[in-house]
Design a protein around this motif. Structure first.
Motif, short mmCIF file in Angstrom:
data_model
loop_
_atom_site.label_atom_id
_atom_site.label_comp_id
_atom_site.label_asym_id
_atom_site.label_seq_id
_atom_site.Cartn_x
_atom_site.Cartn_y
_atom_site.Cartn_z
N SER A 21 0.83 -1.21 0.00
CA SER A 21 0.00 0.00 0.00
C SER A 21 0.86 1.26 0.00
O SER A 21 0.52 2.24 -0.66
CB SER A 21 -0.96 0.00 1.19
N GLY A 22 1.98 1.25 0.70
CA GLY A 22 2.87 2.42 0.70
C GLY A 22 3.47 2.67 -0.67
O GLY A 22 3.66 3.83 -1.08
N ALA A 23 3.76 1.61 -1.41
CA ALA A 23 4.30 1.74 -2.77
C ALA A 23 3.25 2.33 -3.70
O ALA A 23 3.55 3.21 -4.51
CB ALA A 23 4.77 0.39 -3.28
N ILE A 24 2.01 1.87 -3.55
CA ILE A 24 0.92 2.38 -4.39
C ILE A 24 0.68 3.85 -4.11
O ILE A 24 0.54 4.67 -5.04
CB ILE A 24 -0.36 1.54 -4.17
N LYS A 25 0.63 4.23 -2.85
CA LYS A 25 0.40 5.63 -2.48
C LYS A 25 1.52 6.52 -3.01
O LYS A 25 1.27 7.57 -3.60
CB LYS A 25 0.29 5.75 -0.96
N TYR A 26 2.77 6.10 -2.81
CA TYR A 26 3.92 6.90 -3.26
C TYR A 26 3.90 7.05 -4.78
O TYR A 26 4.12 8.13 -5.31
CB TYR A 26 5.22 6.25 -2.79
N ALA A 27 3.65 5.96 -5.48
CA ALA A 27 3.60 6.00 -6.94
C ALA A 27 2.50 6.93 -7.43
O ALA A 27 2.71 7.72 -8.35
CB ALA A 27 3.38 4.60 -7.50
N SER A 28 1.35 6.88 -6.79
CA SER A 28 0.23 7.74 -7.17
C SER A 28 0.57 9.22 -6.96
O SER A 28 0.28 10.06 -7.82
CB SER A 28 -1.00 7.36 -6.35
N GLU A 29 1.22 9.52 -5.85
CA GLU A 29 1.58 10.91 -5.54
C GLU A 29 2.66 11.45 -6.46
O GLU A 29 2.79 12.66 -6.61
CB GLU A 29 2.04 11.01 -4.09
N HIS A 30 3.46 10.57 -7.08
CA HIS A 30 4.58 11.02 -7.91
C HIS A 30 4.41 10.67 -9.39
O HIS A 30 5.37 10.79 -10.16
CB HIS A 30 5.89 10.44 -7.36
N GLY A 31 3.23 10.26 -9.78
CA GLY A 31 2.94 10.02 -11.19
C GLY A 31 3.64 8.83 -11.80
O GLY A 31 3.94 8.82 -12.99
N ILE A 32 3.91 7.82 -11.00
CA ILE A 32 4.58 6.61 -11.47
C ILE A 32 3.53 5.54 -11.73
O ILE A 32 2.70 5.26 -10.88
CB ILE A 32 5.63 6.13 -10.46
N ALA A 33 3.59 4.95 -12.91
CA ALA A 33 2.65 3.87 -13.26
C ALA A 33 3.17 2.54 -12.72
O ALA A 33 4.34 2.23 -12.84
CB ALA A 33 2.50 3.79 -14.78
N LEU A 34 2.27 1.79 -12.11
CA LEU A 34 2.59 0.46 -11.61
C LEU A 34 1.83 -0.56 -12.44
O LEU A 34 0.61 -0.45 -12.60
CB LEU A 34 2.18 0.33 -10.14
N ILE A 35 2.55 -1.55 -12.96
CA ILE A 35 1.95 -2.57 -13.79
C ILE A 35 2.31 -3.93 -13.21
O ILE A 35 3.49 -4.22 -13.00
CB ILE A 35 2.42 -2.48 -15.25
N GLN A 36 1.30 -4.76 -12.99
CA GLN A 36 1.54 -6.13 -12.55
C GLN A 36 1.22 -7.07 -13.69
O GLN A 36 0.12 -7.04 -14.22
CB GLN A 36 0.70 -6.48 -11.33
N ILE A 37 2.20 -7.88 -14.07
CA ILE A 37 1.99 -8.87 -15.13
C ILE A 37 1.69 -10.20 -14.46
O ILE A 37 2.43 -10.65 -13.58
CB ILE A 37 3.24 -8.98 -16.02
N THR A 38 0.61 -10.81 -14.90
CA THR A 38 0.23 -12.12 -14.34
C THR A 38 0.21 -13.14 -15.47
O THR A 38 0.17 -12.79 -16.65
CB THR A 38 -1.17 -12.07 -13.68
N GLU A 39 0.21 -14.39 -15.11
CA GLU A 39 0.16 -15.45 -16.12
C GLU A 39 -1.09 -15.36 -16.98
O GLU A 39 -1.07 -15.65 -18.15
CB GLU A 39 0.22 -16.83 -15.45
#
Length: 127
Positions: free
Chosen positions: A108-126
Motif C-alpha cells: 500500500s505504501g508503494a501504491i500511495k507513493y507511486a500515485s503521488e509522484h505520477g509513477i505507473a505500476l503494472i503487474q503482469i500475471t500469467e
C-alpha cells in the motif's frame, strides 16, 4: 535467446523478463512515430551512474519525452523503497515518467507513493 511470443515468464531470467516487459510496451506503442526503446542502459550523471532496465523515448513537437522503466520479477510484493528508487532515477535523469513492472503485487505504501509522484505500476500475471 529471448522469444517474444513466450507467454510464461515464471522461468525467465531477470534479463529475459526485462526484455519481455519492454516487448509488451513496444506492442502498445505500435503506430506511433519516433518511439525508441532501449534495454539495460547505464546513464552517467554528475551525481553518479544509474542502471536503467528500459528507456522509452519519443519526440513530439520537437521535444524529447523520456520514460524510465524498471522491471521486478519478484515473489514478494514491491515495497515503497523500490518505487522511491525509481523516482530518484526519474529525477536525476530528467525523465517525464516512470513505469514499474512487476510479477508480484505492490504494498500500500508503494501504491500511495507511486500515485503521488505520477509513477505507473503494472503487474503482469500469467493470465
Amino acid at each position: 535467446m529471448f522469444v517474444p511470443t513466450k507467454e510464461c515468464f515464471c522461468n525467465m531470467s531477470p534479463t529475459d523478463f526485462e526484455k519481455y516487459s519492454l516487448y509488451l510496451l513496444k506492442q502498445q506503442t505500435q503506430g506511433l512515430e519516433n518511439v525508441k526503446i532501449e534495454h539495460n542502459v547505464i546513464v552517467e550523471k554528475s551525481d553518479g551512474s544509474y542502471q536503467i532496465d528500459g528507456i522509452v523515448s519519443f519526440d513530439v513537437m520537437g521535444v524529447r519525452y523520456t520514460t524510465i522503466v524498471e522491471c521486478k520479477r519478484y515473489k514478494n510484493t514491491i515495497s515503497r523503497e523500490k518505487v522511491q528508487i525509481l523516482y530518484d532515477k526519474i529525477r536525476a535523469n530528467g525523465a517525464q515518467k516512470g513505469i514499474l513492472i512487476s510479477t508480484s503485487g505492490f504494498q500500500s505504501g508503494a501504491i500511495k507513493y507511486a500515485s503521488e509522484h505520477g509513477i505507473a505500476l503494472i503487474q503482469i500475471t500469467e493470465a
